[in-house]
Design a protein around this motif. Structure first.
Motif, PDB file in Angstrom:
ATOM      1  N   LYS A   1       1.347  -0.975   0.021  1.00 31.82           N
ATOM      2  CA  LYS A   1      -0.125  -0.402  -0.026  1.00 31.82           C
ATOM      3  C   LYS A   1       0.794   1.341   0.043  1.00 31.82           C
ATOM      4  CE  LYS A   1      -4.583  -1.124  -0.222  1.00 31.82           C
ATOM      5  NZ  LYS A   1      -5.529  -0.834  -0.844  1.00 31.82           N
ATOM      6  N   LYS A   2       1.079   1.643  -1.123  1.00 30.73           N
ATOM      7  CA  LYS A   2       1.351   3.037  -1.437  1.00 30.73           C
ATOM      8  C   LYS A   2       1.032   4.007  -1.973  1.00 30.73           C
ATOM      9  CE  LYS A   2       6.169   2.438  -0.762  1.00 30.73           C
ATOM     10  NZ  LYS A   2       7.985   2.631  -0.820  1.00 30.73           N
ATOM     11  N   ALA A   3       1.223   5.836  -1.938  1.00 31.95           N
ATOM     12  CA  ALA A   3      -0.178   6.823  -2.463  1.00 31.95           C
ATOM     13  C   ALA A   3       0.189   5.925  -4.230  1.00 31.95           C
ATOM     14  CB  ALA A   3       0.728   8.291  -2.652  1.00 31.95           C
ATOM     15  N   SER A   4      -0.816   6.268  -4.743  1.00 30.84           N
ATOM     16  CA  SER A   4      -0.801   6.052  -5.870  1.00 30.84           C
ATOM     17  C   SER A   4      -0.202   7.512  -6.926  1.00 30.84           C
ATOM     18  CB  SER A   4      -1.977   5.969  -6.560  1.00 30.84           C
ATOM     19  OG  SER A   4      -3.151   7.008  -6.625  1.00 30.84           O
ATOM     20  N   VAL A   5      -0.121   6.655  -8.424  1.00 29.47           N
ATOM     21  CA  VAL A   5       0.963   7.870  -8.888  1.00 29.47           C
ATOM     22  C   VAL A   5       0.000   9.902  -8.931  1.00 29.47           C
ATOM     23  CG1 VAL A   5       1.491   8.800 -11.412  1.00 29.47           C
ATOM     24  CG2 VAL A   5       1.973   6.337 -10.357  1.00 29.47           C
ATOM     25  N   HIS A   6      -1.551   9.667  -9.283  1.00 28.75           N
ATOM     26  CA  HIS A   6      -2.128  10.227  -9.173  1.00 28.75           C
ATOM     27  C   HIS A   6      -2.354  10.716  -8.239  1.00 28.75           C
ATOM     28  CE1 HIS A   6      -4.004   7.996 -12.528  1.00 28.75           C
ATOM     29  NE2 HIS A   6      -3.321   8.427 -12.823  1.00 28.75           N
ATOM     30  N   ASP A   7      -2.356  10.275  -6.608  1.00 27.19           N
ATOM     31  CA  ASP A   7      -2.082  11.570  -5.470  1.00 27.19           C
ATOM     32  C   ASP A   7      -1.080  12.329  -5.715  1.00 27.19           C
ATOM     33  OD1 ASP A   7      -4.093  10.055  -4.018  1.00 27.19           O
ATOM     34  OD2 ASP A   7      -2.690   7.888  -2.934  1.00 27.19           O
ATOM     35  N   ILE A   8       0.549  11.947  -6.380  1.00 27.07           N
ATOM     36  CA  ILE A   8       0.893  12.286  -5.721  1.00 27.07           C
ATOM     37  C   ILE A   8       1.208  13.206  -7.024  1.00 27.07           C
ATOM     38  CG2 ILE A   8       3.685  12.099  -6.924  1.00 27.07           C
ATOM     39  CD1 ILE A   8       3.481   9.950  -5.585  1.00 27.07           C
ATOM     40  N   TYR A   9       0.568  13.233  -8.648  1.00 27.02           N
ATOM     41  CA  TYR A   9       0.246  14.249  -9.762  1.00 27.02           C
ATOM     42  C   TYR A   9      -0.347  14.247 -10.186  1.00 27.02           C
ATOM     43  CZ  TYR A   9       3.115  16.203 -13.676  1.00 27.02           C
ATOM     44  OH  TYR A   9       3.130  17.124 -14.176  1.00 27.02           O
ATOM     45  N   PRO A  10      -1.649  14.919  -9.226  1.00 31.43           N
ATOM     46  CA  PRO A  10      -3.089  14.665  -9.828  1.00 31.43           C
ATOM     47  C   PRO A  10      -3.741  15.167 -11.620  1.00 31.43           C
ATOM     48  CG  PRO A  10      -2.568  15.854  -8.772  1.00 31.43           C
ATOM     49  CD  PRO A  10      -1.580  16.083  -8.551  1.00 31.43           C
ATOM     50  N   GLU A  11      -2.501  15.982 -12.137  1.00 32.65           N
ATOM     51  CA  GLU A  11      -2.545  16.619 -12.904  1.00 32.65           C
ATOM     52  C   GLU A  11      -2.491  15.442 -14.223  1.00 32.65           C
ATOM     53  OE1 GLU A  11      -0.796  17.884 -11.286  1.00 32.65           O
ATOM     54  OE2 GLU A  11       0.873  19.279 -11.895  1.00 32.65           O
ATOM     55  N   PHE A  12      -1.939  14.524 -13.478  1.00 25.19           N
ATOM     56  CA  PHE A  12      -1.360  13.436 -14.748  1.00 25.19           C
ATOM     57  C   PHE A  12      -2.633  12.783 -14.895  1.00 25.19           C
ATOM     58  CE2 PHE A  12       0.762   9.528 -15.979  1.00 25.19           C
ATOM     59  CZ  PHE A  12       1.250   9.957 -17.415  1.00 25.19           C
ATOM     60  N   ALA A  13      -3.395  11.959 -13.983  1.00 26.10           N
ATOM     61  CA  ALA A  13      -4.599  11.277 -13.822  1.00 26.10           C
ATOM     62  C   ALA A  13      -5.134  11.679 -15.535  1.00 26.10           C
ATOM     63  CB  ALA A  13      -5.371  11.960 -12.825  1.00 26.10           C
ATOM     64  N   GLU A  14      -5.769  13.014 -16.126  1.00 22.83           N
ATOM     65  CA  GLU A  14      -6.623  13.189 -16.750  1.00 22.83           C
ATOM     66  C   GLU A  14      -5.679  12.327 -18.098  1.00 22.83           C
ATOM     67  OE1 GLU A  14      -8.921  16.867 -18.533  1.00 22.83           O
ATOM     68  OE2 GLU A  14      -8.095  16.948 -16.921  1.00 22.83           O
ATOM     69  N   THR A  15      -4.413  12.656 -18.677  1.00 24.52           N
ATOM     70  CA  THR A  15      -3.614  12.436 -19.306  1.00 24.52           C
ATOM     71  C   THR A  15      -3.392  11.372 -19.771  1.00 24.52           C
ATOM     72  OG1 THR A  15      -2.453  14.648 -18.992  1.00 24.52           O
ATOM     73  CG2 THR A  15      -1.554  12.457 -20.603  1.00 24.52           C
ATOM     74  N   GLU A  16      -3.549  10.584 -18.341  1.00 29.93           N
ATOM     75  CA  GLU A  16      -3.348   9.122 -18.777  1.00 29.93           C
ATOM     76  C   GLU A  16      -4.503   8.118 -18.752  1.00 29.93           C
ATOM     77  OE1 GLU A  16      -1.105   6.877 -14.957  1.00 29.93           O
ATOM     78  OE2 GLU A  16      -0.924   6.423 -16.482  1.00 29.93           O
ATOM     79  N   SER A  17      -5.995   8.839 -18.042  1.00 26.53           N
ATOM     80  CA  SER A  17      -6.916   8.104 -18.758  1.00 26.53           C
ATOM     81  C   SER A  17      -7.199   8.327 -20.587  1.00 26.53           C
ATOM     82  CB  SER A  17      -8.092   8.926 -18.712  1.00 26.53           C
ATOM     83  OG  SER A  17      -9.117   9.808 -18.618  1.00 26.53           O
ATOM     84  N   TYR A  18      -6.676  10.032 -21.362  1.00 28.58           N
ATOM     85  CA  TYR A  18      -7.003  10.293 -22.421  1.00 28.58           C
ATOM     86  C   TYR A  18      -6.192   9.041 -23.273  1.00 28.58           C
ATOM     87  CZ  TYR A  18      -5.592  12.026 -26.662  1.00 28.58           C
ATOM     88  OH  TYR A  18      -5.343  12.818 -28.026  1.00 28.58           O
ATOM     89  N   PHE A  19      -4.968   9.461 -22.855  1.00 30.82           N
ATOM     90  CA  PHE A  19      -4.241   7.762 -23.077  1.00 30.82           C
ATOM     91  C   PHE A  19      -4.663   6.816 -23.804  1.00 30.82           C
ATOM     92  CE2 PHE A  19      -0.288  10.713 -23.577  1.00 30.82           C
ATOM     93  CZ  PHE A  19      -0.141  10.643 -24.980  1.00 30.82           C
ATOM     94  N   GLN A  20      -4.979   6.034 -22.313  1.00 32.06           N
ATOM     95  CA  GLN A  20      -5.700   4.454 -22.526  1.00 32.06           C
ATOM     96  C   GLN A  20      -7.076   4.403 -22.542  1.00 32.06           C
ATOM     97  OE1 GLN A  20      -3.654   2.880 -20.051  1.00 32.06           O
ATOM     98  NE2 GLN A  20      -5.164   1.127 -20.510  1.00 32.06           N
ATOM     99  N   ARG A  21      -7.888   5.558 -22.818  1.00 30.09           N
ATOM    100  CA  ARG A  21      -9.359   5.205 -23.724  1.00 30.09           C
ATOM    101  C   ARG A  21      -8.301   4.950 -24.807  1.00 30.09           C
ATOM    102  NH1 ARG A  21     -10.816  10.051 -21.208  1.00 30.09           N
ATOM    103  NH2 ARG A  21     -10.442  10.996 -23.026  1.00 30.09           N
TER     104      ARG A  21
END
Lengths: 175, 182
Positions: A69-89
């Protein structure tokens, strides 16, 4: 000039008060020609293997050291979440198209290798968020782009018009 | 037109593909252009898509920029065109533009000024956001972005008189909306 137009002109900065999301530059940059690294011209398993090794060497020392259990990438760098979800789609949509059209299954291994590298990058970012955060994020974006490029090349080879028709999938147009 | 030498160097570096220069150009205009997109597109997701497509276009076409206008004005045209390209894919947008009957020039002349006392930034923003797409776009282009009816007509592929009629009706709707909140 009418008084509504005048009022808007006088208060222009108050009307222009919204800021684009933090991940927007990454989205734009991902669509621009690479400035330094040469583009992959063709699907080359050796090239992917070399890239994989290089990336793995950089982060290998963290493998297996992560606690559950550790912080997720999105906890550390929340603005990256949207970019990731864009690429993932985009990747999910393309994977479905490739699964239908690919003539063999070697691509599955290629993509899987890159996904493993991505997991390592993610782990390194969580383990050591301050050190070279920008480099790791850039490596993650490169990783997404390489996966998309590999699948694009497979689809180009199939020369299948059906794919072209299905390309603007709903997955690319989030509601 | 006089150009700022710093801007000229920035453009040159962007054309060479220097990523840091491209990022600096982006951050110089991202806020203003995002607000243009938000007013035209209404939905945040659509505004973000338009902004992304527009800046990709900007860097792709930058070598064609001849410094005949300001860089900001040149970029804004690309932003507006990208917004319109997305809006034109929405069927009701075209229908709205075509189905509004023109009104006579006399009607335009008789248009009374809106009551300044009822103006607040927030009320005007809300009134414009609740306009149907066609009205909203013409209001944005005329009232905010400073285009004239000839330019708007060219952007939208409509006649100048349609552009004038639509603006007139849109302003009437804005007035009603402001009065109802007053």
């Amino acid at each position: 000039m009418d008084n509504l137009k005048q009022f808007i002109s006088d208060h222009r900065s108050e009307f222009d008060d919204r800021r684009p999301p933090e991940g927007m530059w990454m989205r734009i940059e991902s669509k621009l020609p690479r400035s330094a690294a040469p583009k992959i011209r063709f699907l080359n398993r050796q090239l992917i293997a070399a890239a994989t090794v290089l990336l793995l060497v950089g982060v290998a020392f963290v493998a297996g050291q992560l606690s559950a259990k550790k912080a997720s990438v999105h906890d550390i760098y929340p603005e990256f979440a949207e970019t990731e979800s864009y690429f993932q789609r985009k990747i999910d949509s393309k994977k479905r198209a490739v699964a239908v059209h690919a003539t063999d299954s070697t691509w599955v291994d290629d993509i899987h290798q890159l996904e493993m590298v991505m997991n390592e990058l993610r782990a390194e970012l969580v383990r050591n968020p301050e050190a070279s955060k920008g480099d790791i994020i850039q490596a993650m974006i490169d990783n997404y782009n390489i996966r998309l490029e590999i699948m694009d090349r497979i689809l180009e080879k199939t020369n299948d018009k059906t794919y072209l028709n299905t390309k603007p999938s709903n997955d690319d147009n989030p509601e | 037109m006089k150009t700022n030498p710093v801007e000229r160097d920035l453009v040159k570096d962007c054309i060479k593909g220097k990523r840091d220069a491209q990022y600096r150009l982006y951050t110089r205009y991202d806020g203003a252009m995002y607000n243009v997109c938000l007013r035209m597109m209404k939905k945040r997701e659509d505004a973000e898509d338009a902004l992304q497509d527009a800046f990709v276009d900007v860097f792709r076409k930058l070598h064609t920029f001849r410094f005949e206008s300001t860089l900001g004005a040149w970029i804004k045209r690309i932003v507006v065109n990208n917004c319109l390209n997305l809006l034109k894919k929405q069927k009701d947008f075209i229908v709205q533009l075509e189905n509004i009957p023109e009104i006579s020039v006399d009607d335009n002349k008789r248009e009374e000024d809106l009551d300044v006392q009822s103006f607040t930034v927030q009320r005007i923003k809300e009134a414009i956001q609740f306009l149907p797409s066609g009205y909203r776009v013409i209001c944005s282009l005329y009232l905010f972005e400073g285009y004239d009816h000839q330019e708007i007509a060219t952007f939208l592929g409509i006649s100048e008189s349609t552009s004038k009629s639509q603006l007139h009706r849109a302003k009437r709707k804005i007035k009603n909306s402001l009065l109802s909140h007053g």
